[in-house]
Scaffold this active site. Structure first.
Site, PDB file in Angstrom:
ATOM      1  N   GLY A  52      59.694 -24.602   3.127  1.00  0.00           N
ATOM      2  CA  GLY A  52      58.650 -23.795   2.477  1.00  0.00           C
ATOM      3  C   GLY A  52      58.807 -23.775   0.969  1.00  0.00           C
ATOM      4  CG  ASP A  92      60.025 -25.714  12.700  1.00  0.00           C
ATOM      5  OD1 ASP A  92      58.954 -26.186  12.304  1.00  0.00           O
ATOM      6  OD2 ASP A  92      60.790 -25.045  11.966  1.00  0.00           O
ATOM      7  N   GLY A 138      55.485 -18.615   4.860  1.00  0.00           N
ATOM      8  CA  GLY A 138      54.719 -17.563   4.191  1.00  0.00           C
ATOM      9  C   GLY A 138      53.559 -18.162   3.425  1.00  0.00           C
ATOM     10  N   GLY A 154      55.853 -11.249  13.860  1.00  0.00           N
ATOM     11  CA  GLY A 154      55.066 -12.412  13.449  1.00  0.00           C
ATOM     12  C   GLY A 154      55.905 -13.598  13.013  1.00  0.00           C
ATOM     13  CE  LYS A 194      60.640 -26.719   8.882  1.00  0.00           C
ATOM     14  NZ  LYS A 194      60.826 -25.333   9.293  1.00  0.00           N
ATOM     15  CE  LYS A 215      57.296 -27.797  10.633  1.00  0.00           C
ATOM     16  NZ  LYS A 215      56.408 -26.752  10.142  1.00  0.00           N
ATOM     17  CG  PHE A 254      40.333 -22.618   4.579  1.00  0.00           C
ATOM     18  CD1 PHE A 254      40.873 -23.120   3.399  1.00  0.00           C
ATOM     19  CD2 PHE A 254      39.577 -21.455   4.510  1.00  0.00           C
ATOM     20  CE1 PHE A 254      40.651 -22.481   2.189  1.00  0.00           C
ATOM     21  CE2 PHE A 254      39.358 -20.805   3.296  1.00  0.00           C
ATOM     22  CZ  PHE A 254      39.896 -21.329   2.139  1.00  0.00           C
TER      23      PHE A 254
END
Lengths: 332, 164
Positions: A150, A216, A312, A202, A220, A121, A9
């Site tokens: 995303g 990362d 996002g 960020g 994918k 992932k 969460f």
């Protein structure tokens, strides 16, 4: 009525709650009912209500106290069993070492015959074949659109719209952080400074290893190789080169040849890699900033280029929403 | 076969068409023609033509027709399609290292042309950058070259960045 259990969460989990609220009328018109969240877990606590949680209250509590309830748990799998649900939405943080809690939760839900939507992932990069086989055996829907790019719709595009195509290759920028850093380097900033700026905005974690070393993007690449090319590969099969070795000299040399350097993930029958590549300025993959982009080479349609926000809160939740609607359509 | 021929024809009306018709007579395909009226040698003008014929037998037929029409063939050569790709290397090396690498590469594939650019010396770093632009005859050769450079960079601890 479809009952959801949200595992994780943080930003994305809360984004999903907001998106469900924003699409209240859509669900009413299409399904005549709203999906109901009957359970939520974060890293320490669990909130459940078989009749549906008051999600405004859960979000408010999470914001104020950083937990979803007073009830703690020691085993996330046992927390999942505390309530009856139809779809697990697994959005806990990615762990690419062993899949972590996310892998355990997804496996357990599929073993119990639940449908699963995830953007995590780690489990997909490590155990794709096992999880899809398990889902198939138990007749469960298992969708993961938001795990790559995303909001950029790539997996469902290949599975649904391009289903009759022979997809020869996919090349793309799958990590917005690296692309932000390389775009800044195009303008003369050194790597360290560009990374610092990415962290301040960020875009990059305090420990940027997963991004800048290409790990990362590699997760994918593994997901696309398995999901689109039906290969049986895992994270360790990807040849990975990050962007830490790229010098200002290299950027300048590329610019002198009217090119930029971008971190490109490539999947084809013979190639499975993440590496910096020289891209001609003006080519779709020379894109700057934090956007993700992919170029699909299909035998009938030819090259198809898609781009979008790779991360996002609301953007990633939009991918979960599309998976949720697809599952609800089938369940109807 | 894709070929380029430099022909000299008499500077008279109808000679240009007369020099091109034989290509159609042997079922060839004209790709491009340059008719240079300023290049006159012995009252003949130069016609440069790029064309395709099916095989060398057809080419010999064509040459015979040109000869019978008093057309002089001054040059004839094959035209190859080539593919080019850029390869960048970042690491600690000197120009001799890269030149030796190119020498070795030329033993693996036929290099039509190479161009090497180096970054200037940088006081902040002991690493240099070399950008190699290589032209070869087919994609298979590009892949061979890619594998060769990739292996060399891995062995010598250099960053390897190739073009698309």
């Amino acid at each position: 009525m479809v009952r959801l259990f949200i595992s994780g969460f943080g930003t994305v989990g809360q984004g999903l709650v907001e998106v469900l609220k924003r699409r209240h009328d859509f669900f009413e018109n299409r399904f005549g009912a709203q999906p109901v969240v009957v359970g939520v877990i974060d890293s320490k606590t669990v909130a459940i209500d078989q009749n549906g949680l008051d999600m405004d209250a859960v979000v408010a509590r999470k914001t104020e106290k950083r937990t979803v309830s007073d009830q703690t748990y020691s085993d996330s799998v046992k927390a999942l069993d505390m309530v009856d649900y139809d779809i697990l939405v697994e959005v806990s943080p990615t762990n690419i070492k062993d899949g972590g809690t996310g892998l355990r939760n997804i496996t357990h839900a599929l073993e119990c015959g639940k449908d699963v939507i995830t953007v995590n992932k780690g489990p997909l990069a490590l155990k794709f074949q096992e999880l899809t086989d398990l889902a198939k055996r138990n007749g469960c829907k298992f969708r993961y659109e938001g795990s790559v790019g995303g909001a950029m719709p790539i997996i469902n595009l290949c599975h649904e719209n391009l289903v009759g195509e022979n997809i020869r290759s996919i090349r793309g920028i799958f990590n917005g952080t690296c692309n932000f850093i390389l775009s800044k380097m195009d303008n003369g900033q050194p790597f360290e400074q560009a990374l610092k700026e990415a962290q301040q905005l960020g875009y990059a974690e305090t420990d940027p290893t997963n991004d800048v070393e290409g790990y990362d993007a590699a997760t994918k690449v593994v997901i696309l190789a398995n999901a689109v090319f039906h290969r049986n590969v895992t994270f360790s099969d990807v040849k990975i080169t990050g962007i830490t070795g790229i010098t200002p000299d290299a950027i300048a040399q590329a610019a002198a040849h009217n090119m930029v350097i971008r971190l490109i993930g490539e999947i084809s029958e013979t190639r499975l890699e993440v590496a910096p590549r020289l891209i001609p300025i003006g080519h779709p993959l020379s894109i700057a900033g934090t956007l993700n982009i992919a170029q699909i080479d299909a035998d009938l349609a030819g090259p198809i280029t898609i781009n979008g926000r790779g991360a996002g809160k609301i953007e990633t939740a939009s991918a979960i929403l599309s998976d949720l609607i697809a599952i609800m359509d089938v369940r109807e | 076969m894709l070929l380029n021929a430099e022909l000299y024809v008499r500077d008279l009306p109808g000679q240009l068409v007369g020099s091109l018709e034989p290509i159609s007579m042997v079922d060839g395909n004209i790709i491009g023609v340059v008719h240079d009226r300023e290049k006159i040698v012995n009252q003949r003008i130069m016609v440069s033509v790029t064309f395709e014929v099916k095989n060398s037998r057809k080419l010999e037929e064509l040459k015979a027709i040109w000869k019978s029409k008093d057309i002089i063939i001054s040059k004839m050569g094959s035209v190859y399609e080539t593919v080019t790709r850029e390869f960048m290397m970042v690491g600690r090396f000197n120009a001799t290292y890269i030149e030796n690498l190119i020498d070795e590469a030329s033993r693996i594939v036929k290099l039509e042309s190479t161009d090497i650019g180096y970054s200037s010396k940088n006081l902040n770093s002991d690493k240099r950058t070399a950008m190699i632009t290589a032209e070869v005859r087919c994609r298979e050769d590009l892949d061979k070259l890619d594998r060769f450079f990739s292996d060399a960079c891995e062995k010598d601890d250099m960053l390897y960045i190739r073009g698309l």
